[in-house]
Design a protein around this motif. Structure first.
Motif, mmCIF file in Angstrom:
data_model
loop_
_atom_site.group_PDB
_atom_site.id
_atom_site.type_symbol
_atom_site.label_atom_id
_atom_site.label_comp_id
_atom_site.label_asym_id
_atom_site.label_seq_id
_atom_site.Cartn_x
_atom_site.Cartn_y
_atom_site.Cartn_z
ATOM 1 N N TYR A 143 0.829 -1.194 0.000
ATOM 2 C CA TYR A 143 0.000 0.000 0.000
ATOM 3 C C TYR A 143 0.866 1.247 0.000
ATOM 4 O O TYR A 143 0.668 2.173 -0.771
ATOM 5 C CB TYR A 143 -0.872 0.048 1.264
ATOM 6 C CG TYR A 143 -2.153 -0.725 1.170
ATOM 7 C CD1 TYR A 143 -2.850 -0.811 -0.030
ATOM 8 C CD2 TYR A 143 -2.666 -1.359 2.292
ATOM 9 C CE1 TYR A 143 -4.035 -1.509 -0.100
ATOM 10 C CE2 TYR A 143 -3.853 -2.063 2.219
ATOM 11 C CZ TYR A 143 -4.533 -2.147 1.024
ATOM 12 O OH TYR A 143 -5.695 -2.830 0.960
ATOM 13 N N LYS A 144 1.835 1.257 0.873
ATOM 14 C CA LYS A 144 2.675 2.441 1.025
ATOM 15 C C LYS A 144 3.424 2.745 -0.262
ATOM 16 O O LYS A 144 3.475 3.880 -0.722
ATOM 17 C CB LYS A 144 3.665 2.209 2.165
ATOM 18 C CG LYS A 144 4.586 3.409 2.415
ATOM 19 C CD LYS A 144 5.495 3.116 3.590
ATOM 20 C CE LYS A 144 6.428 4.288 3.876
ATOM 21 N NZ LYS A 144 7.333 4.002 4.995
ATOM 22 N N HIS A 145 3.975 1.696 -0.895
ATOM 23 C CA HIS A 145 4.753 1.909 -2.093
ATOM 24 C C HIS A 145 3.904 2.406 -3.247
ATOM 25 O O HIS A 145 4.313 3.279 -3.998
ATOM 26 C CB HIS A 145 5.457 0.612 -2.495
ATOM 27 C CG HIS A 145 6.570 0.248 -1.566
ATOM 28 N ND1 HIS A 145 6.986 -1.037 -1.380
ATOM 29 C CD2 HIS A 145 7.350 1.008 -0.751
ATOM 30 C CE1 HIS A 145 7.975 -1.075 -0.507
ATOM 31 N NE2 HIS A 145 8.214 0.153 -0.116
ATOM 32 N N ILE B 160 2.829 6.130 -2.429
ATOM 33 C CA ILE B 160 3.980 7.031 -2.483
ATOM 34 C C ILE B 160 4.366 7.264 -3.937
ATOM 35 O O ILE B 160 4.695 8.373 -4.341
ATOM 36 C CB ILE B 160 5.174 6.455 -1.684
ATOM 37 C CG1 ILE B 160 4.912 6.595 -0.179
ATOM 38 C CG2 ILE B 160 6.464 7.168 -2.047
ATOM 39 C CD1 ILE B 160 5.982 5.993 0.683
ATOM 40 N N SER B 161 4.297 6.205 -4.763
ATOM 41 C CA SER B 161 4.635 6.350 -6.173
ATOM 42 C C SER B 161 3.763 7.387 -6.841
ATOM 43 O O SER B 161 4.246 8.279 -7.531
ATOM 44 C CB SER B 161 4.463 4.997 -6.888
ATOM 45 O OG SER B 161 5.359 4.051 -6.380
ATOM 46 N N VAL B 162 2.464 7.260 -6.659
ATOM 47 C CA VAL B 162 1.543 8.213 -7.274
ATOM 48 C C VAL B 162 1.778 9.606 -6.723
ATOM 49 O O VAL B 162 1.769 10.594 -7.451
ATOM 50 C CB VAL B 162 0.085 7.776 -7.038
ATOM 51 C CG1 VAL B 162 -0.868 8.818 -7.623
ATOM 52 C CG2 VAL B 162 -0.176 6.421 -7.662
ATOM 53 N N VAL C 171 10.497 -0.571 -7.736
ATOM 54 C CA VAL C 171 10.915 0.595 -8.504
ATOM 55 C C VAL C 171 9.846 1.671 -8.340
ATOM 56 O O VAL C 171 8.729 1.548 -8.848
ATOM 57 C CB VAL C 171 11.098 0.261 -9.996
ATOM 58 C CG1 VAL C 171 11.696 1.467 -10.723
ATOM 59 C CG2 VAL C 171 11.989 -0.961 -10.170
ATOM 60 N N MET C 172 10.194 2.723 -7.600
ATOM 61 C CA MET C 172 9.269 3.819 -7.305
ATOM 62 C C MET C 172 9.908 5.130 -7.737
ATOM 63 O O MET C 172 11.118 5.193 -7.970
ATOM 64 C CB MET C 172 8.970 3.839 -5.805
ATOM 65 C CG MET C 172 8.416 2.527 -5.271
ATOM 66 S SD MET C 172 8.443 2.497 -3.463
ATOM 67 C CE MET C 172 10.212 2.378 -3.147
ATOM 68 N N MET D 94 9.354 -4.610 -9.955
ATOM 69 C CA MET D 94 7.935 -4.256 -9.898
ATOM 70 C C MET D 94 7.770 -2.897 -9.234
ATOM 71 O O MET D 94 8.598 -2.476 -8.439
ATOM 72 C CB MET D 94 7.162 -5.325 -9.116
ATOM 73 C CG MET D 94 7.631 -5.523 -7.678
ATOM 74 S SD MET D 94 6.868 -6.991 -6.916
ATOM 75 C CE MET D 94 7.460 -6.824 -5.216
ATOM 76 N N GLY D 95 6.666 -2.217 -9.576
ATOM 77 C CA GLY D 95 6.376 -0.951 -8.918
ATOM 78 C C GLY D 95 5.716 0.050 -9.853
ATOM 79 O O GLY D 95 5.631 -0.146 -11.071
ATOM 80 N N GLY D 96 5.262 1.152 -9.271
ATOM 81 C CA GLY D 96 4.533 2.164 -10.011
ATOM 82 C C GLY D 96 5.384 3.010 -10.922
ATOM 83 O O GLY D 96 4.845 3.757 -11.750
ATOM 84 N N ALA D 97 6.722 2.935 -10.814
ATOM 85 C CA ALA D 97 7.611 3.722 -11.672
ATOM 86 C C ALA D 97 8.556 2.818 -12.448
ATOM 87 O O ALA D 97 9.634 3.239 -12.857
ATOM 88 C CB ALA D 97 8.404 4.721 -10.838
#
Length: 373
Positions: A9-11, A14-16, A137-138, A163-166
Motif C-alpha cells: 500500500y505504502k509503495h 507514495i509512487s503516485v 521501482v518507485m 515491480m512498482g509504479g515507476a
C-alpha cells in the motif's frame, strides 16, 4: 494488515504522490485541472491500423469519442522508442517464448487494479524459485536505480523480477539482459471509483479525498496509467568523464521534466503515440476483470507458475468500510453517474480510456492466440 500488504500500500501511493508532486512542481496543474487541454476534442473509438471499422464502445462508463484516423507521424512531440523491451509476442505472432523466460520480468503496477496481490505473488514466486526478492521501482528510487545500473553499482544478473509504479522505462539502463514489461489494467472509470472510495473508507492515498467530490478527486488524480508511461528518465555522462570508466561512476540520471511538459502541449498527439506503441512496450497486458486468465497468460509467456501459485481471491477487493454491499453499490452507481455527467472528468480520463481500449484489444488477441476457439 499483514506486513507485505501494508508495505505494498505504502509503495503504491507514495509512487503516485511523487509523480503528482513532480507535475505540480513543473507547473502542469492549472486551476486544479490536471492534464486539461482546451483545444483537444474528446476522441472516439480507437481504430486499428489498416482498418476503417471502428471499435464498439466498451462500457457505459466510456464517453462517446470522435476519432477519425490513426496518425502515421508525430512531428510535435519529443519521444524515444522504448529501449530493451521485448514486444508483445502474440501481436507479432512469434510464440517462441525462450527469450521471454530468460528476461528480466518487470511489472508496472497501476493502482487499484489488482496489483497488490500480483506483487505479493511475485515475492512468493521469488522465494519458491530461490531467486532474489523482486526489486521495487518507485519514483523515489527510480533515478538512482538507473544510474546504479549504468555505473555497474548494481548488476542486472541478479535481478530476475522488478515491480512498482515507476518501473516502466527502468530497463533503458540495462544492456546485458533483455527485459519484459507487463501490466494489469482496469476500466478507468471503475478504477477511479475504487480509488476514491478506498480513500473515503480510510485507505492511504496520495490524493486527499476529504471534502472532495468524485469529480474533484478524479481531476486531481488524473489519468494515472498515462502518467506512468509519459514520464521518462534521462541519463548522461558527466562532462570530461570517460563513459566506460565505471570506477568514476560517470553516469548521472534525472527525470526529464522538459520533455514531459513539452509533450503535454500536444497531449492529443502524445496519447495517440502511446496508444499505437502499447504492444511494443508490454510483453503481456492483463485485465483486472479477468484476473485468473491474466495469471495463466503470464505463466504461459514467462514460464513461471503465476497461475499455479497465485490463483486466489485478490487482496483489497470490494468495499473497504463496514457498510453493507447494497449501500456500497448504490454510492458507486451514484459516483459513476456524476462522473459521466462531468466534462472535466471525461477530459481528464480520456488518455487512460484510449489506452485501456487498445489494451483490451491486445488482451483479447493474447487469449485468442493461446486458446483458439
Amino acid at each position: 494488515m499483514d506486513p507485505i500488504m501494508a508495505r505494498n500500500y505504502k509503495h503504491v501511493y507514495i509512487s503516485v504522490s511523487v509523480i503528482l508532486v513532480f507535475v505540480v512542481g513543473s507547473k502542469l496543474m492549472k486551476d486544479g485541472d490536471l492534464y486539461q487541454d482546451n483545444n483537444s476534442s474528446v476522441h472516439s473509438d480507437y481504430v486499428r491500423q489498416g482498418s476503417v471499422k471502428k471499435r464498439p464502445t466498451d462500457s457505459a462508463a466510456t464517453p462517446n469519442m470522435e476519432y477519425e484516423h490513426r496518425r502515421t507521424s508525430f512531428p510535435n512531440i519529443n519521444v524515444k522508442p522504448a529501449k530493451n523491451a521485448l514486444p508483445n509476442p502474440y501481436i507479432l505472432e512469434t510464440l517462441n517464448m525462450t527469450g521471454y523466460e530468460r528476461s528480466i520480468i518487470t511489472f508496472l503496477h497501476n493502482p487499484k487494479s489488482g496489483g497488490t496481490t500480483l506483487k505479493d505473488c511475485m515475492t512468493r514466486l521469488s522465494i519458491k524459485l530461490g531467486r532474489e526478492t523482486p526489486r521495487l521501482v518507485m519514483p523515489v528510487n527510480r533515478v538512482q536505480l538507473q544510474a546504479d545500473f549504468l555505473n555497474g553499482v548494481i548488476s542486472p544478473d541478479g535481478h530476475d523480477l522488478m515491480m512498482g509504479g515507476a518501473s516502466f522505462g527502468v530497463c533503458d539502463a540495462i544492456h546485458s539482459r533483455e527485459c519484459s514489461y507487463f501490466t494489469i489494467l482496469r476500466e478507468p472509470y471503475d478504477r477511479m471509483i475504487s480509488h476514491y472510495f478506498f480513500c473515503k473508507d480510510g485507505g492511504e492515498t496520495s490524493v486527499p479525498c476529504d471534502n472532495r467530490t468524485i469529480e474533484e478527486f478524479t481531476v486531481a488524480a488524473g489519468s494515472i496509467f498515462f502518467t506512468q508511461l509519459a514520464f521518462s528518465v534521462s541519463c548522461s555522462c558527466r562532462p570530461g568523464t570517460p563513459c566506460g570508466d565505471l570506477s568514476s561512476l560517470p553516469w548521472t540520471c534525472a527525470y526529464d521534466g522538459v520533455s514531459y511538459e513539452h509533450n503535454l502541449r500536444y497531449r492529443e498527439e502524445f496519447v495517440d503515440y502511446l496508444v499505437q506503441h502499447l504492444d511494443s512496450y508490454f510483453s503481456v497486458i492483463g485485465l483486472t476483470e479477468e484476473y485468473d486468465t491474466t495469471l495463466s497468460i503470464l505463466q504461459q509467456t514467462f514460464g513461471l507458475p503465476f497461475h499455479d501459485e497465485c490463483s486466489e481471491v485478490r487482496r483489497n477487493r470490494g468495499s473497504y468500510g463496514t457498510e453493507d454491499k447494497s449501500k456500497s453499490d448504490l454510492r458507486k452507481l451514484e459516483a459513476k453517474r456524476q462522473m459521466l455527467a462531468s466534462e472535466k472528468v471525461r477530459n481528464t480520463l480520456y488518455p487512460d480510456v484510449l489506452l485501456y481500449r487498445r489494451a483490451k484489444e491486445i488482451y483479447n488477441i493474447q487469449k485468442e492466440k493461446l486458446w483458439p476457439k
